[in-house]
Write a protein that holds these residues in place. Structure first.
Motif, PDB file in Angstrom:
ATOM      1  N   TRP A 162      98.167  30.076  63.276  1.00 26.60           N
ATOM      2  CA  TRP A 162      97.285  29.459  62.286  1.00 26.60           C
ATOM      3  C   TRP A 162      97.291  27.933  62.438  1.00 26.60           C
ATOM      4  O   TRP A 162      96.231  27.287  62.402  1.00 26.60           O
ATOM      5  CB  TRP A 162      97.714  29.861  60.881  1.00 26.60           C
ATOM      6  N   ALA A 165      95.338  26.829  65.388  1.00 25.00           N
ATOM      7  CA  ALA A 165      93.894  26.972  65.199  1.00 25.00           C
ATOM      8  C   ALA A 165      93.293  25.778  64.462  1.00 25.00           C
ATOM      9  O   ALA A 165      92.071  25.579  64.493  1.00 25.00           O
ATOM     10  CB  ALA A 165      93.595  28.260  64.442  1.00 25.00           C
ATOM     11  N   LEU A 167      93.138  25.194  61.215  1.00 26.32           N
ATOM     12  CA  LEU A 167      92.412  25.606  60.027  1.00 26.32           C
ATOM     13  C   LEU A 167      93.004  24.962  58.775  1.00 26.32           C
ATOM     14  O   LEU A 167      94.128  24.437  58.802  1.00 26.32           O
ATOM     15  CB  LEU A 167      92.451  27.128  59.902  1.00 26.32           C
ATOM     16  N   PRO A 168      92.266  24.980  57.655  1.00 30.31           N
ATOM     17  CA  PRO A 168      92.828  24.451  56.405  1.00 30.31           C
ATOM     18  C   PRO A 168      94.111  25.190  56.038  1.00 30.31           C
ATOM     19  O   PRO A 168      94.360  26.306  56.512  1.00 30.31           O
ATOM     20  CB  PRO A 168      91.713  24.723  55.382  1.00 30.31           C
ATOM     21  N   CYS A 191      93.672  31.542  52.888  1.00 29.51           N
ATOM     22  CA  CYS A 191      93.130  30.191  52.870  1.00 29.51           C
ATOM     23  C   CYS A 191      92.259  30.072  51.631  1.00 29.51           C
ATOM     24  O   CYS A 191      91.130  30.592  51.613  1.00 29.51           O
ATOM     25  CB  CYS A 191      92.320  29.923  54.137  1.00 29.51           C
ATOM     26  N   LEU A 194      88.675  28.408  51.819  1.00 29.65           N
ATOM     27  CA  LEU A 194      87.598  29.193  52.407  1.00 29.65           C
ATOM     28  C   LEU A 194      87.471  30.584  51.792  1.00 29.65           C
ATOM     29  O   LEU A 194      86.542  31.323  52.141  1.00 29.65           O
ATOM     30  CB  LEU A 194      87.825  29.340  53.917  1.00 29.65           C
ATOM     31  N   TRP A 198      93.800  36.728  56.101  1.00 28.98           N
ATOM     32  CA  TRP A 198      94.198  37.176  57.440  1.00 28.98           C
ATOM     33  C   TRP A 198      95.293  38.204  57.272  1.00 28.98           C
ATOM     34  O   TRP A 198      96.349  37.916  56.701  1.00 28.98           O
ATOM     35  CB  TRP A 198      94.683  35.998  58.285  1.00 28.98           C
ATOM     36  N   LEU A 248      89.928  33.578  64.575  1.00 29.67           N
ATOM     37  CA  LEU A 248      90.190  32.921  63.292  1.00 29.67           C
ATOM     38  C   LEU A 248      89.227  31.763  63.068  1.00 29.67           C
ATOM     39  O   LEU A 248      88.698  31.577  61.951  1.00 29.67           O
ATOM     40  CB  LEU A 248      91.638  32.431  63.239  1.00 29.67           C
ATOM     41  N   ARG A 249      88.994  30.971  64.100  1.00 26.19           N
ATOM     42  CA  ARG A 249      88.069  29.843  63.972  1.00 26.19           C
ATOM     43  C   ARG A 249      86.649  30.314  63.680  1.00 26.19           C
ATOM     44  O   ARG A 249      85.942  29.717  62.857  1.00 26.19           O
ATOM     45  CB  ARG A 249      88.104  28.998  65.246  1.00 26.19           C
ATOM     46  N   ALA A 252      86.508  31.449  60.111  1.00 21.31           N
ATOM     47  CA  ALA A 252      86.564  30.298  59.209  1.00 21.31           C
ATOM     48  C   ALA A 252      85.218  29.589  59.157  1.00 21.31           C
ATOM     49  O   ALA A 252      84.774  29.148  58.074  1.00 21.31           O
ATOM     50  CB  ALA A 252      87.654  29.335  59.669  1.00 21.31           C
ATOM     51  N   GLU A 253      84.545  29.496  60.292  1.00 23.53           N
ATOM     52  CA  GLU A 253      83.218  28.865  60.322  1.00 23.53           C
ATOM     53  C   GLU A 253      82.226  29.673  59.500  1.00 23.53           C
ATOM     54  O   GLU A 253      81.431  29.118  58.724  1.00 23.53           O
ATOM     55  CB  GLU A 253      82.736  28.740  61.768  1.00 23.53           C
ATOM     56  N   ALA A 256      82.953  29.229  55.789  1.00 23.43           N
ATOM     57  CA  ALA A 256      82.571  27.914  55.281  1.00 23.43           C
ATOM     58  C   ALA A 256      81.070  27.815  55.028  1.00 23.43           C
ATOM     59  O   ALA A 256      80.621  26.994  54.209  1.00 23.43           O
ATOM     60  CB  ALA A 256      83.005  26.831  56.271  1.00 23.43           C
TER      61      ALA A 256
END
Length: 273
Positions: A162, A165, A167-168, A191, A194, A198, A248-249, A252-253, A256
């Motif tokens: 994580w 990656a 991420l927040p 998260c 967002l 996970w 994961l990215r 997350a995109e 968002a």
């Protein structure tokens, strides 16, 4: 490292190795490292078969083929099990892992030593600070994880993934509730920024009719609440970290770009299915 001396041409058993190692140190030695950890009942030990012996300074006894002799000014308290003098658990475990250069076996042994109750995180930390600093970078990193209440090797590896990656921030094992205060789930990583979960789902914990049914119900609750969820096998964290990071990215995109659902950590009402 001191020179190597061949004690015997025969392949010795574990008992004979320890007896020969103690004889080699003329009764001054204390068994530490992996052999001591094994005798304390730990299973995540390196199987290379050497016996690590501590002797007090000054000393001129050299290491042998299957005996590592280490001179130290900080001789540990000894415990005698089945006639064999052993270093106290925290010292024994750390003397073993500081000779490892891979993070997973270090995690495995330190986590096992804490989870079995053999020694505490505080005892490991105190021993680390009082002893030699040689080879302590990995143990220090793992002990920081343990201080953060990491309880398994996959969990520690997941945290590392994580962070890689970018991420927040994510919380671990927090309960999530919907807008009405109903329980949704308790993801391995959450998260909140967002509203993304996970789950690191292993075959061992999700195989079988009942476990599979619970997993389906959990995922349905996530979907109904509008939560974006990523599911990953533990083996992929080890074998395909870059692909897991990409997944994961991407999730997350996507998370968002959609309106954040009305879900939160904690709540006044809990209704676990």
């Amino acid at each position: 490292m001191p020179g190597i001396v061949l004690l015997s041409k025969e392949r010795p058993t574990a008992r004979h190795r320890v007896e020969a190692a103690l004889m080699h140190t003329a009764g001054r030695g204390v068994v530490t490292g992996f052999e001591a950890a094994r005798r304390y009942g730990l299973r995540q030990v390196d199987p290379h078969g050497t016996v690590h012996i501590l002797i007090p300074e000054p000393g001129h006894i050299r290491s042998a083929k299957f005996t590592i002799v280490e001179r130290t000014i900080d001789m540990p308290e000894r415990r005698v099990l089945e006639g064999v003098p052993l270093a106290v658990p925290a010292r024994a475990v750390l003397d073993g892992v500081r000779r490892i250069r891979e993070v997973e076996p270090v995690r495995a042994l330190l986590i096992e030593s804490v989870e079995t109750g053999l020694c505490s995180v505080g005892e490991l930390s105190a021993e680390l600070e009082s002893g030699s600093r040689r080879g302590t970078a990995l143990p220090r990193a793992v002990i920081r994880e343990l201080e953060a209440d990491v309880k398994s090797v996959p969990e520690a590896a997941a945290i590392e993934i994580w962070n890689r990656a970018g991420l927040p921030p994510a919380e671990r094992n927090v309960k999530i509730y919907d807008a009405h205060g109903n329980y949704v789930g308790k993801p391995d990583s959450w998260c909140d920024e967002l509203a993304m979960a996970w789950e690191v789902d292993s075959y061992a914990h999700h195989f079988g009719r009942d476990a599979f049914r619970r997993t389906l119900h959990r995922n349905n609750r996530y979907a109904a609440a509008g939560i974006c969820v990523v599911q990953t096998l533990p083996s992929r964290i080890r074998d395909e970290p870059d692909k897991v990071i990409a997944e994961l990215r991407a999730a997350a995109e996507a998370a968002a770009q959609r309106p954040r659902p009305n879900v939160s950590m904690g709540g006044s009402s809990e209704r676990a299915a």
